[in-house]
Every structure is written in structure tokens, then in C-alpha cells.
Design a protein around this motif. Sequence first.
Motif, PDB file in Angstrom:
ATOM      1  N   LEU A 249       0.947   6.001   0.778  1.00 33.33           N
ATOM      2  CA  LEU A 249       1.226   4.746   0.074  1.00 33.33           C
ATOM      3  C   LEU A 249       0.372   4.676  -1.190  1.00 33.33           C
ATOM      4  O   LEU A 249      -0.847   4.918  -1.147  1.00 33.33           O
ATOM      5  CB  LEU A 249       0.878   3.564   0.995  1.00 33.33           C
ATOM      6  CG  LEU A 249       1.127   2.170   0.427  1.00 33.33           C
ATOM      7  CD1 LEU A 249       2.632   1.920   0.243  1.00 33.33           C
ATOM      8  CD2 LEU A 249       0.540   1.084   1.338  1.00 33.33           C
TER       9      LEU A 249
ATOM     10  N   ASP B 149       0.221  -0.721  -4.153  1.00 35.12           N
ATOM     11  CA  ASP B 149       1.156  -1.298  -3.177  1.00 35.12           C
ATOM     12  C   ASP B 149       0.382  -1.814  -1.962  1.00 35.12           C
ATOM     13  O   ASP B 149       0.723  -2.864  -1.403  1.00 35.12           O
ATOM     14  CB  ASP B 149       2.192  -0.251  -2.753  1.00 35.12           C
ATOM     15  CG  ASP B 149       3.319  -0.123  -3.786  1.00 35.12           C
ATOM     16  OD1 ASP B 149       3.668  -1.137  -4.406  1.00 35.12           O
ATOM     17  OD2 ASP B 149       3.828   0.985  -3.964  1.00 35.12           O
ATOM     18  N   HIS B 150      -0.661  -1.091  -1.560  1.00 38.06           N
ATOM     19  CA  HIS B 150      -1.502  -1.572  -0.451  1.00 38.06           C
ATOM     20  C   HIS B 150      -2.211  -2.869  -0.863  1.00 38.06           C
ATOM     21  O   HIS B 150      -2.243  -3.843  -0.105  1.00 38.06           O
ATOM     22  CB  HIS B 150      -2.518  -0.496  -0.067  1.00 38.06           C
ATOM     23  CG  HIS B 150      -3.328  -0.815   1.151  1.00 38.06           C
ATOM     24  ND1 HIS B 150      -4.457  -0.119   1.493  1.00 38.06           N
ATOM     25  CD2 HIS B 150      -3.200  -1.779   2.103  1.00 38.06           C
ATOM     26  CE1 HIS B 150      -4.969  -0.623   2.606  1.00 38.06           C
ATOM     27  NE2 HIS B 150      -4.223  -1.632   2.998  1.00 38.06           N
TER      28      HIS B 150
ATOM     29  N   ARG C 142      -1.308  -5.111  -2.967  1.00 39.94           N
ATOM     30  CA  ARG C 142      -0.366  -6.247  -2.971  1.00 39.94           C
ATOM     31  C   ARG C 142       0.014  -6.660  -1.551  1.00 39.94           C
ATOM     32  O   ARG C 142       0.210  -7.835  -1.265  1.00 39.94           O
ATOM     33  CB  ARG C 142       0.878  -5.908  -3.792  1.00 39.94           C
ATOM     34  CG  ARG C 142       0.556  -5.771  -5.259  1.00 39.94           C
ATOM     35  CD  ARG C 142       1.729  -5.883  -6.211  1.00 39.94           C
ATOM     36  NE  ARG C 142       1.210  -5.693  -7.560  1.00 39.94           N
ATOM     37  CZ  ARG C 142       1.075  -4.499  -8.151  1.00 39.94           C
ATOM     38  NH1 ARG C 142       1.497  -3.410  -7.541  1.00 39.94           N
ATOM     39  NH2 ARG C 142       0.553  -4.409  -9.366  1.00 39.94           N
TER      40      ARG C 142
ATOM     41  N   GLY D 142       4.219   3.435   3.473  1.00 43.39           N
ATOM     42  CA  GLY D 142       5.011   3.732   2.285  1.00 43.39           C
ATOM     43  C   GLY D 142       6.400   4.251   2.594  1.00 43.39           C
ATOM     44  O   GLY D 142       7.177   4.522   1.695  1.00 43.39           O
TER      45      GLY D 142
ATOM     46  N   TRP E   9       7.231  -8.126   1.906  1.00 43.52           N
ATOM     47  CA  TRP E   9       6.560  -7.065   1.121  1.00 43.52           C
ATOM     48  C   TRP E   9       7.283  -5.732   1.272  1.00 43.52           C
ATOM     49  O   TRP E   9       7.740  -5.400   2.363  1.00 43.52           O
ATOM     50  CB  TRP E   9       5.105  -6.887   1.595  1.00 43.52           C
ATOM     51  CG  TRP E   9       4.450  -5.693   0.946  1.00 43.52           C
ATOM     52  CD1 TRP E   9       3.799  -5.668  -0.256  1.00 43.52           C
ATOM     53  CD2 TRP E   9       4.417  -4.342   1.451  1.00 43.52           C
ATOM     54  NE1 TRP E   9       3.360  -4.386  -0.527  1.00 43.52           N
ATOM     55  CE2 TRP E   9       3.728  -3.549   0.495  1.00 43.52           C
ATOM     56  CE3 TRP E   9       4.909  -3.722   2.602  1.00 43.52           C
ATOM     57  CZ2 TRP E   9       3.512  -2.175   0.667  1.00 43.52           C
ATOM     58  CZ3 TRP E   9       4.705  -2.356   2.776  1.00 43.52           C
ATOM     59  CH2 TRP E   9       4.003  -1.604   1.813  1.00 43.52           C
ATOM     60  N   GLN E  10       7.368  -4.996   0.185  1.00 38.61           N
ATOM     61  CA  GLN E  10       7.754  -3.588   0.285  1.00 38.61           C
ATOM     62  C   GLN E  10       7.131  -2.818  -0.871  1.00 38.61           C
ATOM     63  O   GLN E  10       6.808  -3.396  -1.910  1.00 38.61           O
ATOM     64  CB  GLN E  10       9.259  -3.399   0.331  1.00 38.61           C
ATOM     65  CG  GLN E  10      10.015  -3.992  -0.820  1.00 38.61           C
ATOM     66  CD  GLN E  10      11.509  -3.776  -0.629  1.00 38.61           C
ATOM     67  OE1 GLN E  10      11.979  -3.461   0.464  1.00 38.61           O
ATOM     68  NE2 GLN E  10      12.257  -3.923  -1.705  1.00 38.61           N
ATOM     69  N   PRO E  11       6.907  -1.507  -0.688  1.00 36.56           N
ATOM     70  CA  PRO E  11       6.244  -0.756  -1.754  1.00 36.56           C
ATOM     71  C   PRO E  11       7.111  -0.658  -2.994  1.00 36.56           C
ATOM     72  O   PRO E  11       8.335  -0.645  -2.898  1.00 36.56           O
ATOM     73  CB  PRO E  11       6.036   0.630  -1.139  1.00 36.56           C
ATOM     74  CG  PRO E  11       6.883   0.703   0.062  1.00 36.56           C
ATOM     75  CD  PRO E  11       7.219  -0.680   0.495  1.00 36.56           C
ATOM     76  N   SER E  12       6.465  -0.613  -4.169  1.00 38.33           N
ATOM     77  CA  SER E  12       7.270  -0.483  -5.382  1.00 38.33           C
ATOM     78  C   SER E  12       7.242   0.937  -5.937  1.00 38.33           C
ATOM     79  O   SER E  12       8.084   1.291  -6.743  1.00 38.33           O
ATOM     80  CB  SER E  12       6.812  -1.484  -6.447  1.00 38.33           C
ATOM     81  OG  SER E  12       5.442  -1.333  -6.678  1.00 38.33           O
ATOM     82  N   GLU E  13       6.264   1.752  -5.514  1.00 31.46           N
ATOM     83  CA  GLU E  13       6.232   3.141  -6.000  1.00 31.46           C
ATOM     84  C   GLU E  13       6.847   4.074  -4.959  1.00 31.46           C
ATOM     85  O   GLU E  13       6.663   3.865  -3.757  1.00 31.46           O
ATOM     86  CB  GLU E  13       4.779   3.607  -6.226  1.00 31.46           C
ATOM     87  CG  GLU E  13       3.988   2.806  -7.231  1.00 31.46           C
ATOM     88  CD  GLU E  13       4.457   2.945  -8.670  1.00 31.46           C
ATOM     89  OE1 GLU E  13       5.226   3.875  -8.973  1.00 31.46           O
ATOM     90  OE2 GLU E  13       4.050   2.094  -9.483  1.00 31.46           O
TER      91      GLU E  13
END
Length: 351
Positions: free
Chosen positions: A226, A230-231, A233, A252, A310-314
Motif C-alpha cells: 500500500l 493511502d495509509h 488517509r 492495497g 475508503w479505498q486506495p488511490s494509487e
Amino acid sequence: MKILITGTAGFIGSNLLRVILKDTPHSVVSVDALTYAGNRASIADLMDHPRHRFVHADICDAARMRALFEKEQPDAVMHLAAESHVDRSIDGPGAFVQTNIVGTFNLLQAARAVYESYEGAQKEGFRFLHVSTDEVFGSLGMGDPGFTETTPYNPHSPYSASKAASDHLVRAWADTFELPVLLTNCSNNYGPYQFPEKLIPVVILKCLRGEPIPVYGKGENVRDWLYVDDHARALLCVLEKGQKGQSYNIGGNNERSNIEWVRSICALLDELAPAQNGSHADKISFVTDRPGHDLRYAIDASKIRRELGWQPSENADSGLRKTVSWYLENRPWWENILSGDYRLERIGVGR
Ligand code: NAD
Ligand code: TYD
């Protein structure tokens, strides 16, 4: 909110501090002992920020923590300070027991004392967010489903055992003393300011220095990676929206074997900083495996996605490109670590 954050001179803490000061109106009192893993240079740009105060202190000092909490009266705590490297926990487990278990105990006691003195909205809103790892759940087989929040704890290394112990203390303080806690268990992070003892920065710096790249065993172990922002956030999201007493798995959805990551980093550096002869991958060297090496970690992050949005953006490609570029553009940061000079800055010499 005034948030007291521990571990802000480390990898995740420094990135979290930057995200909070940039994206929220919160103020931060940050606490770090500046161990070998803590580096003032990682937060040099934030030291004089009007909403930030840095306190050089050890969470193992119970009286100091108690006095700090009484003075600062924080509205929330985000606890990241820890000994965090598995290989070091094998070489010297004592520091892991002290910081990760005793240090967490001290913070819980200090938080409990102020929480019990609070009234009204400050008491209602207070949260103690404990930042933990997916490694507490143990190791998965290749075909197993990912860890959920109800997967039983089964740690194998001194690091993961000490983190598991701290998680149990946090839950006990909620059940016994009604401390309003939140827990997160996150997968492997990567990104800027990661100390060059963890896989991703080790590989990047070995490539840049033309040295052999150590891959443990056959490189078949799998981690779920991850990107660190992202973590950060996700932690903010849990602090602001999480349900008291709950834990949230953060991941991630990005499983890769170590050798896949190593080859991706080599390929990216072949493009951005080519080796003098051949490919960086020519330097891959399979070395003796880590004792008790967990085969696979994988996170089922559906709870935090479903309940908190929430979800990762990268993704792996975008996150890795950002990370490799950061190490290329910030040579003085890692050169000071490799030369040991950052330890002088740590105690104020050269500031
Ligand atoms: P890190 O080793 O980079 O940083 C740890 C920080 O804590 C350092 O700044 C260090 O100086 C400080 N610290 C250590 N002992 C202390 C003490 N006794 N008192 C005060 N400060 C002390 O670690 P990281 O990778 O940023 O991890 C932060 C947290 O996130 C840890 O709790 C770790 O278990 C957890 N975590 C990390 C990952 C990851 O992939 N790095 C994944 C999941 C969870
Ligand atoms: P690491 O970054 O230490 O994180 P963790 O052990 O907490 O998952 O290691 C990630 C993976 O990479 C792990 O399977 C061990 C492996 N590894 C290597 O193969 N070579 C290295 O030099 C390092 C540091 C790790």
C-alpha cells in the motif's frame, strides 16, 4: 482537534503528519524518541508549522508521557511509534518488547488519566487510535482468503508478537476501563522517507549504488503493498468516522511476490537511472532466507471500504513510480542515512 501523534519522525508518521497539516485544520503535538529509525530531516519542513509542535520524548518514559498528556490535553491520539523491522526483532527482540508493549501500556495509562478527567464534548469525542500491522494474523497459504478483522491472531516473529501484545492491551483498556479505542491493521507500506532497511528502499538504493540486491530465499514470499499516503488517509478516515471499539483492516489489494517487486523496480530504474553496464536486474542475488519467514500476507479491506468509504488511490505502477522518483530526487536524505550523518542531526549537531 488537537491530535497527539507518536512516531512522527519515522516513515509512516512523517507522511501522516504532512497529510494532516496539508489537508485538515487539525493541530498536532508530535512525539518521537528519534531512534535509529527516526529522522528530523523527514519532517524538517514541518518543524515550524504553526499547527505543529514536536516533542523529543520516549514513550517508555511513563512519567513523561503522563505529564505530556496532562499538559497538552489532546482530543485524540494516533499511536504509531514502534520498533518496526522484523530482521532487527530477530537480532534484538528486547527493544520490541519495551517500545511496542511497555510503551503502548504507558500511552494507554496516560490517555486513560486525561480521558477520565474530561467532560462533555471532549470526553464524547476522544479517541485512541492504535496503528497495528497485518503481521499479527500470521502467514497465509497461497490460495487462502485474505485476513479479515476476525481472523485469529497467530504472530510468528518477535516484531509481530509484540504488536499483537500491544493490540491485546488496547482492547483490554477498552473493555476494562472504557477507553474509546480504534485499531487498524495495515499491510506493507512503501513510499517516500522509508528507512533503507525495508525491501523497497533497499532495492532502490542497491541499484543506485550498483551493489548486489539481496532477495531472501527464492523471492516467492507475497506481501500486499500500500502506498503510504493511502495509509495516512485511511488512518484519518478511521479517526474521524470509525466506530468506537472497532478495528479496520487496511490494504492495497495489491499482492505481489518479492521477486516481482524487485524486477519491477529494476525495470523502472533501467528507464530512469540506467546502470553503466546491462540491467539493474543483473545484480539480483538470492541470499539465505529469514528465519520463520512468513510466506504470504493478504488483506481483505472490504470493511473499511463498505463502512467508511475508503479505498486506495494509487496502484502499484503509479505508487512505485512516485516512490522511485522521490529517492532519485532526494539523495541527501538517504545519503545522510547511509553515511550515519543523520544521527548527528538527530542530537542537534549540524542543525
Ligand atoms: P518506523 O520504524 O519508520 O518509525 C518508527 C518511529 O517511532 C521512529 O521515528 C522512531 O524514532 C519512533 N520510536 C521508536 N521507538 C520509540 C519510543 N520508544 N518512543 C518514541 N518514539 C519511538 O516505522 P513505520 O514503518 O513508520 O511504522 C509506524 C507504525 O506503523 C508502527 O507501529 C508499525 O508497526 C505500523 N505499521 C507499519 C507498516 C509498514 O509497512 N511500515 C505496516 C503496517 C503497520
Ligand atoms: P520488509 O520490508 O522487511 O517487511 P516485512 O518483513 O515486515 O514484510 O520485507 C518485505 C519482504 O521482503 C519480506 O518477505 C522479506 C523480503 N526482503 C528481502 O527479500 N530482502 C531484503 O533485503 C529485505 C529487507 C526484505
